[in-house]
Write an enzyme that holds these catalytic residues in place. Structure first.
Site, short mmCIF file in Angstrom:
data_model
loop_
_atom_site.label_atom_id
_atom_site.label_comp_id
_atom_site.label_asym_id
_atom_site.label_seq_id
_atom_site.Cartn_x
_atom_site.Cartn_y
_atom_site.Cartn_z
CB SER A 138 121.87 48.45 29.76
OG SER A 138 123.22 47.55 30.19
CE1 TYR A 151 122.87 50.49 35.01
CE2 TYR A 151 123.49 48.51 34.04
CZ TYR A 151 123.30 49.74 33.89
OH TYR A 151 123.73 50.56 32.83
P1 NAD Z 1 128.52 58.46 32.97
O1 NAD Z 1 128.39 58.14 34.81
O2 NAD Z 1 129.68 58.56 32.33
O3 NAD Z 1 127.62 59.61 32.87
C1 NAD Z 1 126.04 59.68 33.81
C2 NAD Z 1 125.83 61.02 33.80
O4 NAD Z 1 124.57 61.15 34.62
C3 NAD Z 1 126.78 61.74 34.75
O5 NAD Z 1 127.03 63.15 34.51
C4 NAD Z 1 125.94 61.89 36.14
O6 NAD Z 1 126.34 63.08 36.77
C5 NAD Z 1 124.41 62.07 35.64
N1 NAD Z 1 123.58 61.39 36.55
C6 NAD Z 1 123.41 60.29 37.18
N2 NAD Z 1 122.54 60.45 38.28
C7 NAD Z 1 121.82 61.44 37.82
C8 NAD Z 1 120.68 62.11 38.47
N3 NAD Z 1 119.94 61.31 39.35
N4 NAD Z 1 120.27 63.30 37.97
C9 NAD Z 1 120.99 64.01 36.85
N5 NAD Z 1 122.12 63.44 36.54
C10 NAD Z 1 122.43 62.18 36.86
O7 NAD Z 1 127.69 57.38 32.75
P2 NAD Z 1 127.45 56.81 31.02
O8 NAD Z 1 128.27 55.59 31.00
O9 NAD Z 1 127.62 57.76 30.11
O10 NAD Z 1 126.02 56.36 31.19
C11 NAD Z 1 124.85 56.83 30.50
C12 NAD Z 1 123.65 55.81 30.41
O11 NAD Z 1 124.11 54.74 29.47
C13 NAD Z 1 123.09 55.36 31.69
O12 NAD Z 1 121.78 55.29 31.59
C14 NAD Z 1 123.96 53.95 31.76
O13 NAD Z 1 123.09 53.10 32.50
C15 NAD Z 1 123.79 53.54 30.30
N6 NAD Z 1 124.53 52.47 29.88
C16 NAD Z 1 126.25 52.71 30.26
C17 NAD Z 1 126.87 51.62 29.63
C18 NAD Z 1 128.52 51.77 29.94
O14 NAD Z 1 129.13 50.66 29.44
N7 NAD Z 1 129.15 53.10 30.27
C19 NAD Z 1 126.44 50.53 29.08
C20 NAD Z 1 125.14 50.26 29.03
C21 NAD Z 1 124.14 51.54 29.59
#
Ligand code: NAD
Length: 247
Positions: A138, A151
């Site tokens: 991130s 986080y």
């Molecule tokens: P999201 O919540 O839209 O999707 C995440 C998915 O992961 C969900 O479907 C959830 O059910 C699944 N998940 C969560 N915990 C789980 C577990 N223990 N086992 C199996 N599945 C699990 O989130 P996103 O925004 O798509 O995030 C994806 C990745 O990107 C994450 O690692 C997040 O930290 C990172 N990220 C997101 C952002 C943002 O702004 N959205 C920014 C930086 C990094």
């Protein structure tokens, strides 16, 4: 970009947001995907009936998850070329109110699961002629934000773990990199964006002047997975509209 056709990928957190966009991009490019997520309904709703994708509903933090995920990939598709450790959670709050349980939960999903699943996948990645691991860091792998100290610690750990893995696994030809998304519109960021001040802050922080889309992160993941990225390892790729350099 090339090198996706007939490749076998594991994508965790594949049911929503960035993981779903990466899975869709891989499928569109001719790859095969084991789509892992604990949200079974979301997984089925998106992938059921589609070719070259196998859904596996499991919690990546469970002790038995790595073996279960790797076994599914090997039994279904015969091997593993790409591992995308995308599943993650963002729980926050003022530092002095954060709990031990929150620490264990966030570290368990965001860091420990990457270590354990990657370790389980290595024997199969070694057999691939284009093995790749992409981890989701991130913008918080490099900086900090209010109410997100656990986080942020987990995402700094993803950066450190990725670099160590790149050093240790390079001799097997395995590249290991991480993505550093800024604020991306997904279910994870939705609750934070309900605060108009927070939303405006991130829109202005990115010189590009808006939040990002999951497909834009998926495009960067596809580069790191591609044949053309075969000499890129141990690095973090910002996908943040320039936010991190905008002091
Ligand atoms: P999201 O919540 O839209 O999707 C995440 C998915 O992961 C969900 O479907 C959830 O059910 C699944 N998940 C969560 N915990 C789980 C577990 N223990 N086992 C199996 N599945 C699990 O989130 P996103 O925004 O798509 O995030 C994806 C990745 O990107 C994450 O690692 C997040 O930290 C990172 N990220 C997101 C952002 C943002 O702004 N959205 C920014 C930086 C990094």
């Amino acid at each position: 970009m090339s090198g996706f056709s007939d490749r076998n990928a594991i994508v965790t957190g594949a049911a929503n947001g960035i993981g779903r966009a990466i899975s869709d991009a891989l499928l569109a490019a001719g790859g095969r995907v084991v789509a892992v997520d604990l949200a079974e309904q979301d997984l089925l709703q998106h992938f059921e009936g589609r070719n070259n994708v196998t859904c596996l509903a499991t919690d990546v933090a469970d002790d038995e998850a790595p073996e279960q995920i790797v076994e599914t990939a090997v039994e279904t598709y015969g091997g593993i070329d790409f591992l995308v450790n995308n599943a993650g959670i963002a729980i926050g709050g003022p530092f002095e109110e954060l709990t031990d349980e929150q620490w264990d939960l966030i570290m368990g999903v965001n860091v420990r699961s990457i270590f354990r699943l990657s370790r389980a996948a290595v024997p199969y990645l070694k057999q691939s002629d284009a093995p790749r691991i992409v981890n989701l860091g991130s913008i918080m792998s490099d900086m900090a934000g209010p109410n997100l100290s656990i986080y942020g610690a987990s995402k700094h750990a993803v950066a450190g773990l990725t670099k160590g893995m790149a050093v240790d696994l390079g001799r097997f030809g395995i590249t290991v990199n991480y993505l550093q998304p800024g604020s991306i519109i997904t279910r994870m960021s939705e609750p934070f964006m309900e605060d108009p001040e927070f939303k405006a802050y991130w829109e202005n922080k990115a010189p590009i002047g808006r939040l990002g889309e999951a497909e834009e992160v998926a495009a960067a993941a596809m580069f790191l997975l591609s044949e053309e990225a075969r000499f890129v390892s141990g690095t973090g790729l910002n996908v943040d509209g320039g936010a991190i350099v905008n002091f």
